[in-house]
Write a protein that holds these residues in place. Structure first.
Motif: not given
Length: 267
Positions: A34-39, A42-44, A98-99
């Motif tokens: 789930t942390s990877l999903v959040s990354q 959020s990644n531009p 950002d998301q």
């Protein structure tokens, strides 16, 4: 993916950041996934998510009642719109600024697939914008990121879409998409065949006209020759010799009939 062009389309399809997340997802499970999903959200530089969604450990989130909401949110970023998020926001993780901006820009891309010209009023309703300035800020940021190419018309309060980045297509729509392209290809093949047939018709017509002109010239020459023979017309050389003999006779006659100046008369 369905897209409308864009110079950076190929490079943005699966950027290095997305590839790195896919590599990490091979060993990340549960909360780490789930942390990877959040990354990713959020990644531009990540705006397509199909590769990440296809990772087995990311797909496993959909089978966990406690973590399923993260997978659903990733699906919305891959296929959905801001309206989809609002309709299910109570059961989804909250979005940071950002998301939220990214999801609104992805929503604009979805609108661009069916609308070349999008009124500000439509964008205001879909994106929950309170002013034209907010709409233009989102559009200009999307243009600067090469997500869309567009022309803003402040006087008419509308945006004209020139091209846009492709988004992922859900598996449920792939069959319809394949059928669409099959029909399009069939129509294109038929049009090409008609064009080739028309070109062949023109070429055949030109060849037939050239043969007809050549045949006409031969027949005209034959008719001319027969007509001359029937009228007893002499060849050109004969006419020249006849004219020479006639001139010679006229010359002799003039010499015979010319009075002699030395003749003497008797008184």
């Amino acid at each position: 993916r369905v897209h409308g062009g864009g110079d950076r389309l190929q490079s943005m399809a699966c950027p290095k950041e997305a590839q790195q997340i896919c590599l990490l997802a091979k060993s990340a499970r549960g909360r780490a996934a789930t942390s990877l999903v959040s990354q990713a959200l959020s990644n531009p530089n990540i705006f397509v998510f199909g590769e990440i969604l296809s990772c087995p450990n990311i797909q496993a989130l959909n089978n966990d009642p406690d973590l399923q909401k993260h997978y659903r949110l990733l699906e919305i970023f891959a296929y959905g719109t801001y309206s989809d998020y609002k309709a299910n926001s109570q059961s989804l993780p909250p979005l940071d600024s950002d998301q939220l901006l990214k999801l609104k820009q992805l929503t604009i891309i979805s609108l661009a697939t069916t609308n070349k010209i999008i009124p500000y009023s439509s964008l205001s309703a879909v994106l929950d914008c309170e002013s034209d300035q907010q709409i233009e800020d989102i559009l200009m940021d999307a243009i600067n990121k090469d997500l869309i190419k567009a022309k803003l018309n402040q006087r008419l309060r509308q945006v004209e879409i020139v091209s846009f980045l492709g988004r992922d297509v859900p598996e449920s729509q792939l069959r319809d998409l394949v059928e669409f392209f099959k029909k399009w290809k069939g129509g294109a093949d038929q049009l090409l065949a008609e064009i080739e047939g028309h070109v062949q018709y023109i070429q055949d017509k030109k060849r037939a006209e050239a043969i007809a002109r050549e045949d006409y010239a031969h027949r005209l020459e034959d008719v001319t020759d027969r007509t001359k023979k029937q009228m007893g017309m002499a060849p050109l050389d004969d006419y020249e010799s006849m004219e020479y003999r006639s001139e010679e006779r006229r010359s002799k006659s003039s010499r015979i009939n010319k009075p002699r100046s030395d003749r003497k008369f008797r008184s």
